[in-house]
Write a protein that holds these residues in place. Structure first.
Motif, PDB file in Angstrom:
ATOM      1  N   ALA A  79       0.829  -1.216   0.000  1.00 40.71           N
ATOM      2  CA  ALA A  79       0.000   0.000   0.000  1.00 40.71           C
ATOM      3  C   ALA A  79       0.860   1.261   0.000  1.00 40.71           C
ATOM      4  O   ALA A  79       0.600   2.204  -0.768  1.00 40.71           O
ATOM      5  N   ARG A 119      -3.904   4.269   2.949  1.00 44.90           N
ATOM      6  CA  ARG A 119      -5.226   3.714   2.647  1.00 44.90           C
ATOM      7  C   ARG A 119      -5.732   4.050   1.247  1.00 44.90           C
ATOM      8  O   ARG A 119      -6.903   3.927   0.970  1.00 44.90           O
ATOM      9  N   ARG A 120      -4.851   4.466   0.360  1.00 40.61           N
ATOM     10  CA  ARG A 120      -5.273   4.781  -1.008  1.00 40.61           C
ATOM     11  C   ARG A 120      -5.636   3.507  -1.766  1.00 40.61           C
ATOM     12  O   ARG A 120      -5.034   2.459  -1.549  1.00 40.61           O
ATOM     13  N   PRO A 121      -6.583   3.619  -2.703  1.00 41.44           N
ATOM     14  CA  PRO A 121      -6.885   2.450  -3.546  1.00 41.44           C
ATOM     15  C   PRO A 121      -5.642   2.035  -4.341  1.00 41.44           C
ATOM     16  O   PRO A 121      -4.906   2.882  -4.840  1.00 41.44           O
ATOM     17  N   LEU A 122      -5.434   0.746  -4.431  1.00 44.19           N
ATOM     18  CA  LEU A 122      -4.296   0.235  -5.189  1.00 44.19           C
ATOM     19  C   LEU A 122      -4.555   0.401  -6.685  1.00 44.19           C
ATOM     20  O   LEU A 122      -5.685   0.214  -7.135  1.00 44.19           O
ATOM     21  N   ALA A 147     -11.177  -2.739   1.989  1.00 44.67           N
ATOM     22  CA  ALA A 147     -12.068  -1.852   1.237  1.00 44.67           C
ATOM     23  C   ALA A 147     -11.341  -0.577   0.812  1.00 44.67           C
ATOM     24  O   ALA A 147     -11.471  -0.124  -0.329  1.00 44.67           O
ATOM     25  N   ASP A 148     -10.568   0.002   1.725  1.00 42.47           N
ATOM     26  CA  ASP A 148      -9.811   1.216   1.394  1.00 42.47           C
ATOM     27  C   ASP A 148      -8.855   0.972   0.229  1.00 42.47           C
ATOM     28  O   ASP A 148      -8.654   1.854  -0.608  1.00 42.47           O
ATOM     29  N   TRP A 149      -8.253  -0.203   0.191  1.00 39.50           N
ATOM     30  CA  TRP A 149      -7.304  -0.531  -0.875  1.00 39.50           C
ATOM     31  C   TRP A 149      -7.994  -0.937  -2.166  1.00 39.50           C
ATOM     32  O   TRP A 149      -7.336  -1.096  -3.190  1.00 39.50           O
ATOM     33  N   GLY A 150      -9.322  -1.136  -2.129  1.00 42.57           N
ATOM     34  CA  GLY A 150     -10.057  -1.539  -3.325  1.00 42.57           C
ATOM     35  C   GLY A 150      -9.807  -2.985  -3.718  1.00 42.57           C
ATOM     36  O   GLY A 150      -9.967  -3.358  -4.883  1.00 42.57           O
ATOM     37  N   ALA A 151      -9.448  -3.808  -2.756  1.00 34.27           N
ATOM     38  CA  ALA A 151      -9.153  -5.219  -3.029  1.00 34.27           C
ATOM     39  C   ALA A 151     -10.400  -6.073  -2.831  1.00 34.27           C
ATOM     40  O   ALA A 151     -11.323  -5.696  -2.104  1.00 34.27           O
TER      41      ALA A 151
END
Length: 192
Positions: A79, A119-122, A147-151
């Motif tokens: 991340a 915590r940015r989206p990957l 969720a924060d990482w968009g995984a």
């Protein structure tokens, strides 16, 4: 010795704090599949910036795309690195296993440098596997990080920290998740 196909991703193993021991599935994957462990200079007092620089260095040693396979603090590394590196386009996908909550009050002082959690989206596809009884991250915190990482979130049940002590052996279920993650996406007509 054959030259690897340029389209086949290198599998980079990103262990967590204190590295992965011989019974850990990452060590077993390294032996079984030839995956490449990203070695860090300091496993006991990990410095986020140093670990990020080392990941960039290893990634740039080869022109092939990579798949990142992270355990524990290695997830936080993915991340943080993805938020700062100019080389994220080289990553085909990431498998994130048992991310720890480094913002928890009881986090050891060696890991305070990993606060705040990025915590940015990957910018690449990712699947995160968590355990319902991980001693280093509650299910609610794990779900929020994922969720924060968009995984995509896969809950594995009560398997502790999904490490050597969890008794996973070669962890074929995890390898199957990685294989699906790296499989080519088919068009609606069934063609690649």
């Amino acid at each position: 010795m054959t030259t690897p196909d340029a389209s086949t991703p290198r599998i980079l193993l990103l262990p967590g704090w204190q590295n992965s021991g011989p019974a850990h599935w990452q060590s077993r994957w390294e032996a079984l599949h030839g995956d490449e462990r990203v070695l860090q200079d300091d496993w006991m007092w990990p410095r986020r910036g140093d670990w990020m620089a080392r990941l960039d260095e290893v990634l740039l040693q080869d022109r092939r795309p990579v798949a990142l396979v992270a355990h524990s603090l290695g997830c936080q590394l993915v991340a943080a690195w993805a938020a700062h590196s100019r080389h994220t386009a080289r990553v085909q996908a990431a498998l994130l296993v048992a991310p720890p909550d480094t913002e928890h009050a009881e986090t050891p002082p060696q890991l305070h440098n990993w606060r705040p959690i990025v915590r940015r989206p990957l910018p690449f596809p990712a699947v995160a596997v968590t355990s319902s009884d991980d001693p280093y991250c509650s299910p609610a915190r794990a779900a929020q990080l994922v969720a924060d990482w968009g995984a995509v979130h896969l809950e594995a049940g009560p398997l502790g920290h999904l490490n050597g002590e969890s008794g996973l052996g070669d962890w074929p279920e995890g390898r199957a998740v990685l294989t699906r993650l790296l499989a080519p996406v088919e068009d609606d007509d069934g063609q690649d």
